[in-house]
Structure formats: C-alpha cells, structure tokens
Design an enzyme around this catalytic site. Structure first.
Site, PDB file in Angstrom:
ATOM      1  CG  ASP A   1      -0.973  49.095 -21.188  1.00  0.00           C
ATOM      2  OD1 ASP A   1      -0.992  49.697 -22.278  1.00  0.00           O
ATOM      3  OD2 ASP A   1      -1.584  48.035 -20.985  1.00  0.00           O
ATOM      4  CB  SER A   2       3.812  49.236 -16.763  1.00  0.00           C
ATOM      5  OG  SER A   2       4.647  48.381 -17.511  1.00  0.00           O
ATOM      6  CB  SER A   3       6.765  51.138 -21.000  1.00  0.00           C
ATOM      7  OG  SER A   3       7.126  49.805 -20.790  1.00  0.00           O
TER       8      SER A   3
ATOM      9  N   GLY B   1       5.451  45.823 -20.269  1.00  0.00           N
ATOM     10  CA  GLY B   1       4.471  46.074 -21.306  1.00  0.00           C
ATOM     11  C   GLY B   1       4.382  47.550 -21.639  1.00  0.00           C
TER      12      GLY B   1
ATOM     13  N   GLY C   1     -28.698  48.146 -23.363  1.00  0.00           N
ATOM     14  CA  GLY C   1     -28.748  47.494 -22.069  1.00  0.00           C
ATOM     15  C   GLY C   1     -29.616  46.260 -22.112  1.00  0.00           C
TER      16      GLY C   1
ATOM     17  CE  LYS D   1      -2.547  47.044 -24.543  1.00  0.00           C
ATOM     18  NZ  LYS D   1      -1.538  46.803 -23.489  1.00  0.00           N
TER      19      LYS D   1
ATOM     20  CD  GLU E   1     -22.878  49.933 -30.017  1.00  0.00           C
ATOM     21  OE1 GLU E   1     -23.455  49.365 -29.076  1.00  0.00           O
ATOM     22  OE2 GLU E   1     -23.484  50.607 -30.876  1.00  0.00           O
TER      23      GLU E   1
ATOM     24  CB  CYS F   1     -30.246  49.108 -28.465  1.00  0.00           C
ATOM     25  SG  CYS F   1     -31.111  47.511 -28.377  1.00  0.00           S
ATOM     26  CE1 TYR F   2     -33.947  49.379 -20.779  1.00  0.00           C
ATOM     27  CE2 TYR F   2     -32.653  51.386 -20.511  1.00  0.00           C
ATOM     28  CZ  TYR F   2     -33.611  50.506 -20.040  1.00  0.00           C
ATOM     29  OH  TYR F   2     -34.238  50.750 -18.838  1.00  0.00           O
TER      30      TYR F   2
ATOM     31  CG  HIS G   1     -26.296  47.385 -30.734  1.00  0.00           C
ATOM     32  ND1 HIS G   1     -26.013  47.914 -29.488  1.00  0.00           N
ATOM     33  CD2 HIS G   1     -27.425  46.656 -30.579  1.00  0.00           C
ATOM     34  CE1 HIS G   1     -26.920  47.503 -28.617  1.00  0.00           C
ATOM     35  NE2 HIS G   1     -27.794  46.739 -29.250  1.00  0.00           N
TER      36      HIS G   1
END
Length: 509
Positions: free
Chosen positions: A225-227, A223, A55, A365, A169, A82-83, A167
């Site tokens: 996602d909507s499919s 796209g 953060g 995704k 990640e 970290c934070y 970090h």
C-alpha cells in the site's frame, strides 16, 4: 474518477463494504456513504443506481435509520438488502413485522423469473433477519420465497425498485457476484468498463494538482500500500518527495534491511531510515489494550514524520498508503469501529502538515496490487506479505517485551521459510505467528517446561474484508511446529488458528 458509479448507502450493516466490492467486481465504480447523506452529495451525471445496505435496527424502532425521500426522487434503480429492503417497504406503504419463525444462516429459496436472478442456479441464500416484509407496497410483486418468508425478494419494475431479504454479498461466490452483475448491467444499464489499472494517470494528476511544487514526505513501511502510494507521488512531484522508513522496533526479522535494499534499489526514490525503536518501545511499555497500542503507534509515527520533515527543511504534505479496509474498520460511515488503524483512527488531531495525501483511500487490497503492477512495480514487491503499520505490537498479545518480540520474530521467520519452501507463498494471502502470552506445561529433555504458546495464522483472501483460514497440509504444519519448538527458546507449544473473518479479524489485535 468514474464514468458511471453506483452508491451504497450504509445503514450499519456488517458487510456493507462487501457490497461495494461486489459492484466493483462487476466493473462499476462504487462508494459507500452514510445512510443519512443527502442525495445531492453523490448524485451527478455518473450515478446509475443506489444500493441500501443491511443494518442492525428494526425499521419500526424509535431512532431507526431512515432513507431520505430525495434518494427515491432521483428515479434511478434502487436495490435494498435486508434492512434496506424493509426500509423501502415501509417508505412505500408496505408492512414489516417480526415473523413467527426467523431465518439465520443458509436457507433454501425458490427464485422467480426476474432479470435480477438471471443465470443464478443457487438453491440456498444467507439469511440473517429478525423482521421481514409482511405486506407488499402497492405496485410490488414477490420474486422469491422461502418456507417462512413469502416475499424473500420483491420488485416494482415500473419504478425500478428491488429488494432482497437475504445477503448476496456474504456468499462471495457465483450467486452474489451474478446478482450484483445483473443489477449493475441489466437493471442499471452500466457498461461495466471501470478498471483500477486505468486510474494511474488520473491519480498522479490529482496529486500533482494538490502538491505540485511543494515538498512532501511519504511514510514507507515496505508494504504494497505505501509502496504504490509512494510511486504515484514520485511520478507526480519527482525529487520533491522524500520517503521515510521508520524502524519502530516492531519489525519482522531482517525487515529493515530488506526494505531499504528493495525500495532504495528497485524504485529509485529518496528514502531516509529513522531508528526510533527506543521511542516506540518506551511509549508502549506496560500497555496491554490493543486500541491504546494502535493509538500510541499512530501518534508516534506522525511525530517522527514531523521531526524528520523539519530536519529535511520542512514538508507540506504527508503521503500515506491508507486503503479502504483501513477506513471501514476504523469506523467510517455508519459502521462500527472494529479496530482503529494507526493511519486512520489512530492519528492525532494536531498534525503540523498542511494535509494528508491518500491516493489509495478508496481501493481494496487486490485493487492496489493490480494498480501497482500497472505502474511497473516489480512483482515481488507488489506481492510482498502484507505487514501492518503497528507491526509486531499487534502480534504480541498483552504487554510487549523484548523476550516476546524475539520469540515472535524467530517463529515468524521459520513460518515464512517453510511456506516459501512449500511454494505456498503466493497461494496463501497472509501468514504470520502470534505471541499469545499464554504459558503452558511441557516436557523437554526429560524435564518440565513452562513456556509460551505461539499461534500460527494463515488466511486466504482477495481484499482483506473477508478471509478463510488456509488449509496448509498437515506434514508442512508438523514441520513448522517441530522447528519452532526445537529452534526457538521460550516456545513450547504451537497452535493453528482455524477461524475465518468474520467472526475473527485477520490480525489478533
């Protein structure tokens, strides 16, 4: 949804979503909650551990975000990053302060022998901190060090509390993946059997429970996602679902014809096309601010869906293909608003539907794509180029005009043709052109020109949360540039965007 999970508490870090992503890659379901969330909101029989994100605050600054004591009272393994590490230190009686020499970027490190670092042979980590642990709390030992940070990681093995100043990640490579794997499997005791592909039946059942017997519509953009959201909803409610495809005048060249052909023929669902170009372009006339564009488009989508639903006899729910990056970038939890996605931060407050159905809201995704293939959606549809809901509105910088839309459509088609011809269409995650709105001097036919600069954007990514620019071979770039300048009137210069995410976003607006 999960047999075992690890919760990430968000203290406002830039890369909090990547922590959840790394945990899922270790085969454990993960969700992000704001830092101040009471433990009772997420603590159940499936919870195996907690991660505290980084953060921007200093732990000793007034108003700094604090860890709730009830989280530590759970007695589960905790990893602070970290934070998050510094907050654990303060909570447990240690000391945090600003060192004489701060560390940013790649930093050499020495790891001690500890299960958290098992199998890791990395010699550098990513640092980004103003403060660091200066005095360890009772019961803690340092398990890693750098030249300027004697406690670059610490552990209290008895209480199963761990912290790293760097970090993991951000590296998004072997070191980060292995560290989170070790935390999940070795220290939290997770089996790691979570797979998004196994969730289709459960997602269908959840939609059926919520909307079974009711009329619902789905905004289908074409796209992935909507499919995938549409297929899940169709399996839940069958013919009670109607998909609505809106041509808002901001589509790529031949997009409307492709979508209606692909989805009407391949998926066997009811699909209604709405021509609303005049409505959207009218509302966007003279608008230059990216956030305002997104909010206008988000509102108009809803109004079109409401009107069409009324014409069809009414609908109780609206299905959307919202995914986790949309939610995070629109300002979920403690995260800053990067950009309001039209289907999240761009939605109006007064919606006539009883509610939204967003079965993919917690997925990245690549997870959506794997889910789509598990549902039997054809490969070419699942791996279709991502295309944002606001369409070319966010690929035309500044005011949208028919001239600019024509240039970006034609250059984008050339780019897609050449990428496919080079067999790079499934190796590059996303590629498109941007109408920069900038005009420069050129020479064509022995005469002076003053026409537009078009930018080519191509990136590699897994989840849209981070990306690197794609290294397209120079001969292909040269051919793309030559064709655009020669074939598209109004384009006199082509540039290639070589910025990664972060600091840039994938889309320019």
């Amino acid at each position: 949804m999960e047999k075992e999970k690890i919760v990430v508490l968000d203290f406002g870090g830039q890369y909090t979503q990547l922590i959840a992503r790394c945990i899922r890659e270790a085969g454990v379901y993960s969700e992000i909650y704001p830092a101040h969330t009471p433990a009772e909101k997420f603590a159940d029989g499936s919870l195996k551990g907690v991660v505290l994100s980084g953060g921007p605050d200093s732990v000793y600054a007034p108003g700094a975000k604090r860890l709730r004591p009830d989280v530590l009272a759970l007695g589960l393994p905790v990893l602070g990053i970290c934070y998050g590490m510094q907050e654990l230190c303060c909570q447990l009686g240690g000391q945090v302060a600003a060192p004489e020499s701060r560390e940013y970027g790649p930093t050499p490190i020495t790891f001690g022998a500890h299960p958290l670092f098992r199998g890791i042979d990395a010699q550098t980590v990513w640092m980004n901190h103003n403060d660091q642990v200066m005095a360890l709390p009772d019961g803690f030992v340092s398990i890693a060090r750098t030249a300027n940070c004697p406690a670059a990681a610490f552990a209290d093995n008895g209480r199963k509390i761990y912290g790293v100043q760097f970090h993991p990640e951000v590296t998004h490579g072997q070191m980060g993946a292995k560290l989170f794997y070790n935390f999940c499997r070795e220290l939290c005791g997770c089996e790691g059997s979570w797979r998004v592909e196994d969730l289709a039946g459960q997602l269908v059942a959840e939609i059926k429970e919520k909307a079974g017997g009711k009329k619902i519509i789905c905004g289908l953009s074409g796209g992935v996602d909507s499919s995938v959201a549409a297929v899940l909803a169709h399996r839940a409610v069958g013919d009670d679902l109607t998909c609505i495809f809106v041509d808002h005048g901001l589509l790529r060249k031949n997009e409307a014809e492709e979508v209606m052909g692909f989805y009407g023929g391949s998926l066997g669902m009811k699909i209604v096309k709405v021509d609303a170009a005049a409505l959207f372009l009218g509302r966007l006339q003279g608008v230059t601010d990216p956030e305002q564009k997104r909010k206008i488009i988000g509102e108009e989508f809803i109004r079109v869906f409401e009107q069409k639903a009324a014409e069809l006899g009414g609908a109780d729910y609206l299905v959307q293909g919202t995914i986790y990056p949309d939610v995070v970038e629109s300002g979920a939890g403690e995260s800053a608003v990067i950009k309001s996605h039209h289907n999240v931060g761009g939605l109006p407050e007064d919606i006539s539907f009883r509610g939204l159905i967003e079965p993919l809201r917690l997925f990245f995704k690549d997870e959506v794509r794997r889910l789509g293939e598990s549902l039997g959606i054809p490969h070419q549809l699942v791996w279709r180029q991502p295309f944002p809901g606001p369409g070319l509105a966010i690929r035309v910088i500044g005011e949208i005009t028919e001239e600019k839309l024509r240039i970006v459509r034609e250059t984008d088609q050339i780019l897609r043709d050449e990428i496919a011809a080079a067999h790079l269409d499934e190796k590059i995650w996303q590629y498109f052109t941007v109408m920069t709105g900038v005009q420069t001097v050129g020479v064509m036919g022995d005469g002076r020109t003053y026409e537009y600069v078009v930018a080519v954007r191509a990136v590699t990514s897994d989840d849209a949360m981070t990306s690197s620019f794609a290294e397209i071979p120079y001969p292909i770039l040269a051919k793309i540039s030559s064709r655009m300048v020669n074939e598209v009137q109004g384009c006199s210069r082509v540039v290639y965007d070589i910025t990664s995410k972060p600091p840039a976003t994938i889309e320019w607006e």
